[in-house]
Scaffold this active site. Structure first.
Site, PDB file in Angstrom:
ATOM      1  CG  HIS A  33       5.717  -4.109   1.098  1.00 47.20           C
ATOM      2  ND1 HIS A  33       6.085  -5.353   1.541  1.00 47.20           N
ATOM      3  CD2 HIS A  33       4.799  -4.315   0.117  1.00 47.20           C
ATOM      4  CE1 HIS A  33       5.417  -6.271   0.866  1.00 47.20           C
ATOM      5  NE2 HIS A  33       4.630  -5.679   0.000  1.00 47.20           N
ATOM      6  CD  GLN A  59      -3.607 -11.066  -5.091  1.00 43.73           C
ATOM      7  OE1 GLN A  59      -4.337 -10.072  -4.982  1.00 43.73           O
ATOM      8  NE2 GLN A  59      -2.283 -10.975  -5.111  1.00 43.73           N
ATOM      9  CB  SER A 185       5.679 -11.324   1.178  1.00 45.57           C
ATOM     10  OG  SER A 185       5.406  -9.937   1.267  1.00 45.57           O
TER      11      SER A 185
END
Length: 277
Positions: A33, A59, A185
């Site tokens: 990121h 999602q 993540s």
């Protein structure tokens, strides 16, 4: 760094910037990121870099990890400040979905129904819908995405093109740890033992890539060997496959650009990765 939680405040702040680069995220930020944030600065130049943090319920499928998805807002803000981000848009669900969402973006079924789409029905509809909403709110000149989520990038790039949005879509190569593991993540879910095993996914992708670059064209055999190696070491693969970069369909021509993609569970953690050939 300014932090805005409402659409109105974000739009008011964005109005002062002539050129804007947007990096949408769900938070729990990692080096991948941050690389996107730094690349965004180059594209924004003296304009504004805007990051968004929003864990998008649309999602996540049934049984997926929406509720336990890591929320690390304070640590994320520190990383964004260090990366030179100008504005953070951090809405809650009432800001993004003040009423039930009845209108959705339906991606091209040929692209969105294979690979991740086959294992996560409705996932790309949720991704495309929230990203279109963020693009409408922020109205950036440039939007940046990582190639680690390769299929997602293709879905979003095609959405922007087909809907004639006046936005440049930029992709950044996958950022990896020293042992090759793609930054994600979900890596935080791995135990110490699983973390030591996790780079095997990248190694198996690399083995297939090297074979194809050396002239191998029996993709079925290469895929089967890589899947068997993962299973031998306790993985539960969903797929490891060679596809065309353009549309993620099976290769047809000898010289078309290819990508090898994989998704597999290690313990309870599902990892995805890919390497372009």
């Amino acid at each position: 760094m300014q932090i805005h939680t409402s659409l109105a405040a974000l739009r008011a702040a964005r109005a002062h910037a002539e050129r804007v680069a947007l990096v949408p995220t769900m938070g729990n930020l990692h080096d991948g990121h941050i690389a996107l944030m730094r690349a965004a600065r180059k594209h924004a130049n003296i304009g504004a870099v805007i990051a968004s943090i929003f864990v998008n319920r649309l999602q996540f499928g049934q049984g997926e990890d929406f509720d336990k998805y890591p929320r690390t807002f304070e640590a994320d803000c520190e990383k964004l400040i260090a990366a030179g981000v100008d504005l953070l848009f951090a809405p809650d669900e009432m800001q993004m979905y003040p009423q039930p969402q009845h209108y959705y973006v339906t991606p091209d079924p040929e692209l969105a129904s294979v690979l991740e789409g086959a294992f996560r029905p409705g996932h790309f509809q949720g991704v495309a819908t929230v990203v279109l909403k963020l693009l409408n709110i922020v109205q950036p000149d440039v939007a940046l995405f990582g190639k680690k989520d390769y299929q997602q990038f293709l879905v979003l790039k095609n959405m922007v093109r087909e809907l004639a949005l006046p936005i440049e879509v930029v992709a950044l190569d996958t950022i990896r740890a020293a042992d090759g593991l793609a930054q994600s993540s979900r890596n935080s879910y791995l135990s110490a033992t699983e973390r030591a095993e996790a780079p095997r996914l990248y190694r198996q992708l690399s083995t297939v890539v090297e074979a194809v670059r050396n002239g191998a064209r029996d993709f079925t055999r290469l895929e089967a060997a890589a899947l068997a190696e993962l299973e031998l070491h306790g993985w539960k693969p969903d797929y490891l496959t060679v596809r065309r970069r353009a549309d993620l369909q099976a290769p047809q021509q000898p010289d078309e650009p290819l990508v090898v993609l994989a998704a597999a569970r290690l313990g309870t953690t599902r990892l995805i990765d890919n390497i372009e050939i």
